[in-house]
Design a protein around this motif. Structure first.
Motif, short mmCIF file in Angstrom:
data_model
loop_
_atom_site.label_atom_id
_atom_site.label_comp_id
_atom_site.label_asym_id
_atom_site.label_seq_id
_atom_site.Cartn_x
_atom_site.Cartn_y
_atom_site.Cartn_z
N GLN A 114 -25.55 9.84 -3.58
CA GLN A 114 -26.70 10.07 -4.47
C GLN A 114 -26.59 9.28 -5.76
O GLN A 114 -27.61 8.92 -6.35
CB GLN A 114 -26.83 11.56 -4.78
N THR A 115 -25.37 9.01 -6.21
CA THR A 115 -25.19 8.25 -7.45
C THR A 115 -24.69 6.83 -7.19
O THR A 115 -24.39 6.11 -8.14
CB THR A 115 -24.21 8.96 -8.39
N LEU A 116 -24.60 6.44 -5.93
CA LEU A 116 -24.15 5.09 -5.61
C LEU A 116 -25.22 4.07 -6.02
O LEU A 116 -26.37 4.16 -5.58
CB LEU A 116 -23.89 4.95 -4.11
N PRO A 117 -24.89 3.09 -6.85
CA PRO A 117 -25.87 2.05 -7.17
C PRO A 117 -26.30 1.32 -5.90
O PRO A 117 -25.46 0.95 -5.08
CB PRO A 117 -25.10 1.12 -8.11
N PHE A 118 -27.61 1.11 -5.74
CA PHE A 118 -28.11 0.47 -4.53
C PHE A 118 -29.41 -0.26 -4.87
O PHE A 118 -30.51 0.21 -4.59
CB PHE A 118 -28.34 1.50 -3.41
N PRO A 119 -29.28 -1.46 -5.46
CA PRO A 119 -30.45 -2.18 -5.97
C PRO A 119 -31.17 -2.99 -4.89
O PRO A 119 -31.24 -4.23 -4.95
CB PRO A 119 -29.83 -3.10 -7.02
N PHE A 120 -31.74 -2.28 -3.92
CA PHE A 120 -32.47 -2.93 -2.83
C PHE A 120 -33.78 -2.17 -2.60
O PHE A 120 -33.89 -0.98 -2.86
CB PHE A 120 -31.63 -2.96 -1.56
N ASP A 121 -34.78 -2.88 -2.08
CA ASP A 121 -36.10 -2.28 -1.86
C ASP A 121 -36.08 -1.32 -0.69
O ASP A 121 -35.52 -1.60 0.38
CB ASP A 121 -37.14 -3.38 -1.62
N ASN A 122 -36.73 -0.20 -0.86
CA ASN A 122 -36.77 0.89 0.10
C ASN A 122 -37.42 0.45 1.43
O ASN A 122 -38.47 -0.18 1.42
CB ASN A 122 -37.55 2.05 -0.51
N VAL A 123 -36.77 0.81 2.55
CA VAL A 123 -37.37 0.56 3.86
C VAL A 123 -37.59 1.87 4.61
O VAL A 123 -37.83 1.87 5.82
CB VAL A 123 -36.49 -0.40 4.71
#
Length: 324
Positions: free
Chosen positions: A238-247
């Motif tokens: 839940q707090t993991l950075p994940f800078p990608f567009d939602n699919v």
């Protein structure tokens, strides 16, 4: 003498000759010419894809481990969840092309083989030659050992070059990576605009209320002995950075929750618990978290060592595309 070198900041670096990592990200390693494996409580890990360096200047307590993964291998592997086939179908539905996939930190190849049901070629990479020797063969999977000396450019070229990969997967491992550096590689290697990057893990069991309560009480005894990076697993990414567009398969701050069912006897669960790095760390500090009394209590709650029960691992996933 072991060959010691310096990193770009002048910190001492020990070359790792062999690495065997458990599901919690910590395992047996051999540094340089050391003759026996050790477990390290890492305060500083530089993990760019498959390039791992250990900064000795920032090491926490050094803990020797006497063949943990050899002794517990069968029970541990028996307890590992098998990722459901529909996970791979969901991911394949999100990519417009199915030519090439890359499974990072492939281990025994479980995820790579699942992905191969939907892609023409899958490259499974790992820093550990020992792990790759145990990888399951598949006609569409090519396993590659990625030595620690590889640069990011060399690794990307080895996989297929920039803008070449339809799907990148990382199972139960990305929380140990140097995320900005690794994500930079993902942005380079994924096809635009429709390549997909997916990470997933699991952090809990659901069996029966009584067993769940007993395992929760045991888990609470391990908390002081975990490495800080395990926080991402504890909170289900839940707090993991994940800078990608939602699919539509989990996004930054909102991972997709997924169940992973498995049939297990008590010995399988016990093997999993014994493989936890926190349990190893505690034991080497003189605290046996899985003492005879604790194991007996857990076994009694389970209903006996041979009783097979349905275990549901609580999984979670994040997936996305490169942002424009």
């Amino acid at each position: 003498m072991m060959n010691i070198r310096k990193d770009s900041e002048g910190k001492t670096i020990a070359p790792i000759e062999n690495l065997v990592v458990g599901d919690d990200g910590v395992g047996a390693i051999t540094l340089g010419e050391a003759s026996e494996p050790s477990v390290y409580n890492f305060d500083s890990i530089l993990f760019s894809g498959l390039r791992l360096q250990i900064s000795l200047g920032n090491l926490g307590p050094v803990i020797k481990m006497a063949g943990l993964f050899d002794k517990q291998a069968d029970a541990y592997l028996d307890a590992r969840p098998t990722y459901p086939a529909d996970w791979y179908s969901m991911l394949a539905d999100r990519t417009s092309s199915h030519s090439l996939a890359w499974d990072v930190g492939t281990g025994n190849g479980q995820a790579a083989i699942g992905v191969a049901e939907h892609y023409d070629q899958v490259i499974g990479t790992d820093v550990s030659e020992a792990q790759l020797k145990l990888a399951k063969p598949h006609p569409r999977v090519r396993y590659l050992h990625t030595p620690l000396s590889l640069s990011d450019d060399e690794l990307i070229n080895l996989i297929g070059g920039e803008n070449s990969v339809d799907l990148v997967t990382v199972a139960q491992a990305v929380h140990w990576f140097d995320l900005p550096r690794f994500y930079s590689m993902i942005n380079r290697v994924l096809k635009k605009p429709n390549g997909v990057f997916a990470v997933w893990g699991y952090n809990d069991f659901a069996i029966t209320p009584e067993i769940d309560a007993a395992l929760k009480r045991f888990h609470e005894t391990t908390i002081p002995y975990w490495n800080e990076n395990i926080k991402y697993i504890f909170d289900g990414y839940q707090t993991l950075p994940f800078p990608f567009d939602n699919v539509g398969l989990g996004s930054e701050g909102c991972p997709l929750k997924l169940d992973i069912p498995k049939e297990l006897a008590f010995d399988g669960i016990l093997g999993m618990l014994r493989s936890w790095s926190a349990v190893v760390t505690a034991k080497e500090r003189g605290v046996d978290l899985l003492s005879e009394n604790v194991v007996e209590e857990l076994e009694n709650v389970w209903g006996g060592s041979k009783l097979v029960r349905r275990v549901v691992y609580k999984g979670f996933m994040l997936a996305g595309k490169v942002r424009p």
